[in-house]
Structures are given as structure tokens and as C-alpha cells.
Design a protein around this motif. Structure first.
Motif, PDB file in Angstrom:
ATOM      1  N   TYR A  76       3.534  -0.239  -3.510  1.00 52.47           N
ATOM      2  CA  TYR A  76       3.816   0.876  -2.959  1.00 52.47           C
ATOM      3  C   TYR A  76       2.861   1.636  -2.173  1.00 52.47           C
ATOM      4  O   TYR A  76       3.114   2.502  -1.224  1.00 52.47           O
ATOM      5  CB  TYR A  76       4.228   1.798  -4.276  1.00 52.47           C
ATOM      6  N   TYR A  77       1.338   1.443  -2.534  1.00 47.60           N
ATOM      7  CA  TYR A  77       0.470   2.121  -1.699  1.00 47.60           C
ATOM      8  C   TYR A  77      -0.486   1.210  -1.107  1.00 47.60           C
ATOM      9  O   TYR A  77      -1.639   1.659  -0.628  1.00 47.60           O
ATOM     10  CB  TYR A  77      -0.420   2.872  -2.878  1.00 47.60           C
ATOM     11  N   GLU A  78      -0.100  -0.071  -0.934  1.00 51.85           N
ATOM     12  CA  GLU A  78      -0.813  -1.047  -0.239  1.00 51.85           C
ATOM     13  C   GLU A  78      -0.119  -1.752   0.957  1.00 51.85           C
ATOM     14  O   GLU A  78       0.826  -2.092   0.727  1.00 51.85           O
ATOM     15  CB  GLU A  78      -1.344  -2.177  -1.414  1.00 51.85           C
ATOM     16  N   SER A 320       8.842   0.878  -0.584  1.00 51.14           N
ATOM     17  CA  SER A 320       8.236   2.049  -0.004  1.00 51.14           C
ATOM     18  C   SER A 320       8.236   2.211   1.309  1.00 51.14           C
ATOM     19  O   SER A 320       8.122   3.545   1.467  1.00 51.14           O
ATOM     20  CB  SER A 320       6.632   1.882  -0.750  1.00 51.14           C
ATOM     21  N   THR A 324      11.800   5.085   1.117  1.00 51.42           N
ATOM     22  CA  THR A 324      10.977   6.070   0.638  1.00 51.42           C
ATOM     23  C   THR A 324      12.079   7.239  -0.084  1.00 51.42           C
ATOM     24  O   THR A 324      11.531   7.664  -0.964  1.00 51.42           O
ATOM     25  CB  THR A 324      10.294   6.724   1.710  1.00 51.42           C
ATOM     26  N   GLU A 347      -1.999   6.041  -8.885  1.00 46.34           N
ATOM     27  CA  GLU A 347      -1.485   5.436  -7.734  1.00 46.34           C
ATOM     28  C   GLU A 347      -2.083   3.801  -7.968  1.00 46.34           C
ATOM     29  O   GLU A 347      -1.258   2.779  -7.560  1.00 46.34           O
ATOM     30  CB  GLU A 347      -2.113   5.882  -6.505  1.00 46.34           C
ATOM     31  N   ASN A 351       0.788   0.875  -8.238  1.00 49.62           N
ATOM     32  CA  ASN A 351       0.772  -0.218  -7.014  1.00 49.62           C
ATOM     33  C   ASN A 351       0.456  -1.532  -7.916  1.00 49.62           C
ATOM     34  O   ASN A 351       1.032  -2.425  -7.220  1.00 49.62           O
ATOM     35  CB  ASN A 351      -0.599   0.145  -6.166  1.00 49.62           C
TER      36      ASN A 351
END
Length: 483
Positions: A76-78, A320, A324, A347, A351
Motif C-alpha cells: 500500500y505504501y511501497e 492502492s 485509492t 503505515e 504495508n
């Protein structure tokens, strides 16, 4: 399931009984996925074609039988890291017609094998079931199963059911609507849960690989309720064709083609594509010109809920970036859950998929002191504080139960137990007297928790094959039907 060889002459794939070139699931890659990964930013030129451009096995991308790229990471954040192994920058689309023609004999073989399975399974169970259904999700496997069943049976002899979890992607809803439009003679039902999914995320906590409550609440329960209402029979027994495949996971690799379960179960599951590979699924879809869920063009390896504990970091990455707007409310709920767990880096927690490993409800924002049970060899004492449902209503599962004016008795394993009830402010106190052994203690503890915490999701009602349970303003057990 055939082995797979690369066909470098046409940038294609060949199904074979000989030793293959790759042991991982293979799927086609379309230009939308290449755009997402940034191939165009690295100077690659490729057409915006309907046909695939590359093939991927695991995380390795192939063109003309050669590995030209690989990916690592993702969440999601990578971001995904893309590594290129070729100097070639001009890519052409595959010739699907030629690929299908070269594999036609194999496609016909495994297609006919599955159609024979469908017909023989219906013949086997036709006198013991009330309806034949197809579980349709809008994903590639269910698309194929629905088509196979339609080819194997008369189209008025089965019912296709889409269980809408309300967590599906816009692509899936478009695919479902297209199926309905293109198959007007097939009976189609839509099953959906009445509440917003986040309502129960806050009640139960986010679903996890261990606590997969979402499948029962959002799929199984609405599915069974919908078909029973349609048939006008709350005790109907179903033969359901589903798209589970052994290649998908270690657990599914242990599945049998037919799952009957306990003798009283209300559903028999049959799996006509259990031994098909992912590539065989895609080749069938291409050969039959079936509608493909657009999510696969964007890079999804599986299609289902937009956020799911069984997706990989790759799937989380695609969602993501592409969904979104739809995933944000669920990510917010995951963040709140992480913070309530005392997680410092929410996060990273999200993630890395740590939320997918949850196995308890310790950190849920609920009153965890509603039920207290103590016992000795002669007595069980249950204290319920502001219970959400009636203890006596659930206790009717211990039949016969006689109860009036706050006292009564019930029988269990040829032993008689007496029951008294008293009130202390917000507390209901129940005392059960008799020979207390674990066989009676453990079910009583479960009933106490049902009474204390039931949120009336309806899951238990749907799986009772005797129509003995109704979840309405209060839980009611029909003693005549209950076994």
C-alpha cells in the motif's frame, strides 16, 4: 493441468505433456500493467492493444520466451521495483488467434473433461437437491465455470448467483452487468448484505487469514438466504459449482472435486476447474471470447474484494494505485486498528500485511466484560451485563427446554439440569445445577457468549440447514425444527 513451454517464434505459450519451461503460474500481461509499472518511462514502445504483450510467471516477465524484467517489493505504501534485463525497447502484441490455434487440441481436451464432470455430478445428485447454482464473482475462474455449466446443461436448469460483498471493484460490477446483458436467458440472482461492510469491520475487527468472518457474513449468508427466498424453501439443498483451483494456494491444493461435508449440510460444492492452471483459464476465455474482468489488464492476479487479507503485496500495490478512492475508508479502519494495538508505525504495519495475521479480538473497541462464567462440579453461574440477545432463546438448542417465571430445566445426554434466573441492575444471573462436565459446560459458555455479543449478522441463520434459527429483533430457535 498441462505443463507450459514458451513459443519464442510468436511470443506465445504452448501447453504440453512434456517437461515445461516454467513451474510457476503463467498469466498474460497487457499494456495497462506495463503502464502501471513504468515501462514507458524506461523507453519501451508497445501498442495499446487488446491482445497481451508479455507473459509473466511469478514476478518474471517474458517476451519471445526470454526473461526481460522482474519486479520486487510492493504494498500500500511501497512502490514496485522494476529491473530490466534487455536492451530491446520495441514490443509487439501477441497473436492470440495463432496461440489459441496451436493449443486448441489441449483446450478441447480439458474443456470436455470438465463438461463431463458437470453433467455426471448433476446426474449423481439430481434426486437429492433442490437446485443447481453457480457461484459467480466476476473473476476469471467463475467466468469460466459459468460458461462451462451453460454448455453442459440447459440454461433453465441452473441459477447463477453473484454475492455482492459491497467491497467489489467498479470493474467487477461492470463485468457482472455485462454477463447479465449477454446472457438474458440464464437465471441470475444478486445476493447482498444489507449493511455497509465497515459496520462490521468496527464490530469484528478487520478480517484476517485466521479470522475470515467476512466470507461467511458477506458471501455465504446472503447467498443461501437469496436462493432460499427464490425457491420459497428455507430447507433447500443446493449443488453449487464454484471456481476454486488447486494451483491457487496450498490449502486449495488439498481440495477434492466434490465436497459434500457433513450429511446434514445444505450445500454440496463441485469444482469443475479444480485442476486447471491459470494459463488454461485465460486460454479458455480467449478461445470462447468471454468477457474478461478489466482488473486483470491492470495487473491483478486475482479479483475479489478491493481489500482482502489473502492478497499479496503486489495486489495491495495495484489496489492502492488504481482504487485509492475505494480502499481509503478501509485503510483508515486498518490505521485505527493498528493504533489501538499500540503500533508505532501504522503505515509499516499495513504495508507489511501485519493486519492480515490477526487471530483475536483483544484490541477491539468493545465492552469485553459482558459475559462471566464460573463453574464447579455441581453448578454453572452465568453473569450477563446488558446482553445483546436472549440467553434463554439460545438455550433452546438444548431441547427439550421448559422455562417459566425465571426457572426451568432442560435435558442433555440423558441428564436433567435445573435453571434459575435473577436480575441485579444491568446484570442477568443464570444458575444451572446438575452434574457439570465439560460436554455441557463448553456449549453453555458458547451460548452465553452468543447472548452477550451477538450482533445479528445472520451468518448462523444461513448455515442452519433445518430452518431452526431466525435472527430478527431477537434470536429465535424453532424447537420443532432444531436437532
Amino acid at each position: 493441468m498441462f505443463n507450459i513451454k514458451w513459443d519464442p517464434d510468436i511470443n506465445g505459450v504452448l501447453l504440453t505433456t512434456e517437461e515445461g519451461d516454467v513451474n510457476l503460474p503463467v498469466r498474460p500481461v497487457f499494456y495497462e500493467e506495463l503502464d502501471l509499472l513504468g515501462f514507458q518511462d524506461l523507453g519501451f514502445n508497445y501498442p495499446k492493444s487488446v491482445e497481451p504483450i508479455l507473459w509473466v510467471a511469478g514476478r518474471n516477465y517474458y517476451y519471445n520466451g526470454q526473461r526481460i524484467a522482474t519486479t520486487t517489493g510492493g504494498g500500500y505504501y511501497e512502490d514496485i521495483k522494476l529491473e530490466i534485463f534487455t536492451k530491446e525497447r520495441n514490443l509487439e502484441a501477441t497473436d492470440l488467434k495463432l496461440i489459441i490455434e496451436q493449443n486448441r487440441e489441449k483446450i478441447i481436451f480439458y474443456t470436455h473433461d470438465s463438461i463431463d464432470f458437470i453433467r455426471s455430478t448433476v446426474e449423481k445428485y439430481k434426486n437429492s437437491i433442490d437446485a443447481v447454482t453457480v457461484s459467480y464473482s466476476g473473476g476469471k475462474d467463475s467466468i469460466v465455470v459459468a460458461d462451462l455449466v451453460n454448455r453442459a446443461l440447459d440454461n433453465d436448469s441452473f441459477i447463477v448467483i453473484f454475492a455482492d460483498t459491497k467491497m467489489e471493484s467498479p470493474d467487477t460490477y461492470r463485468t457482472v452487468n455485462r454477463f447479465i446483458h449477454e446472457n438474458p436467458t440464464i437465471k441470475f440472482l444478486k445476493a447482498e448484505y444489507e449493511y455497509d461492510p465497515l459496520h462490521y469491520w468496527s464490530q469484528f475487527g478487520p478480517p484476517s487469514r485466521t479470522l475470515r468472518w467476512c466470507h461467511t457474513v458477506f458471501k455465504t449468508a446472503p447467498y443461501l438466504k437469496t436462493i432460499r427466498k427464490y425457491l420459497g424453501n428455507n430447507r433447500s439443498k443446493l449443488l453449487t459449482f464454484e471456481g476454486s483451483r488447486a494451483e491457487e494456494s496450498p490449502k486449495r491444493s488439498t481440495y477434492q472435486p466434490i465436497h459434500e461435508g457433513p450429511k446434514d449440510i445444505c450445500q454440496i460444492n463441485a469444482r469443475p476447474v479444480l485442476y486447471w492452471s491459470s494459463l488454461e483459464i485465460f486460454l479458455y476465455i480467449f478461445s470462447q471470447k468471454l468477457p474478461l474482468n478489466p482488473s486483470y489488464r491492470k495487473g491483478y492476479t486475482r479479483v475479489g474484494c478491493i481489500i482482502c487479507p489473502f492478497t499479496s503485496g503486489w495486489g495491495d500495490y495495484v489496489s492502492s494505485r488504481k482504487l485509492t478512492e475505494f480502499t481509503s475508508p478501509f485503510i483508515s479502519e486498518l490505521r485505527k486498528n493498528a493504533l489501538s494495538n499500540g503500533v508505532q508505525d501504522a503505515e509499516k504495519f499495513i504495508n507489511d500485511g501485519e493486519w492480515k495475521k490477526r487471530s483475536g479480538g483483544k484490541y477491539l473497541n468493545l465492552d469485553s466484560n459482558k459475559v462471566a462464567v464460573t463453574s464447579n462440579k455441581e453448578e454453572i453461574i452465568i453473569k450477563l451485563t446488558n446482553p445483546s440477545s436472549s440467553f434463554i432463546s439460545w438455550l433452546k438448542a438444548f431441547r427439550p427446554l421448559v422455562y417459566s417465571n425465571h426457572q426451568g430445566n432442560f435435558e442433555f445426554k440423558n441428564k436433567i439440569y435445573s435453571l434459575t434466573q435473577s436480575q441485579q441492575k444491568n446484570n442477568e444471573i443464570y444458575k444451572i445445577h446438575g452434574e457439570i462436565i465439560n460436554d455441557v459446560l463448553f456449549p453453555i459458555m458458547r451460548i452465553a457468549n452468543k447472548a452477550g455479543y451477538c450482533v445479528k449478522c445472520g451468518a448462523c441463520e444461513s448455515v442452519c440447514s433445518y430452518d431452526a434459527l431466525k435472527i430478527e429483533s431477537k434470536s429465535i430457535i424453532n424447537e420443532k425444527n432444531c436437532i
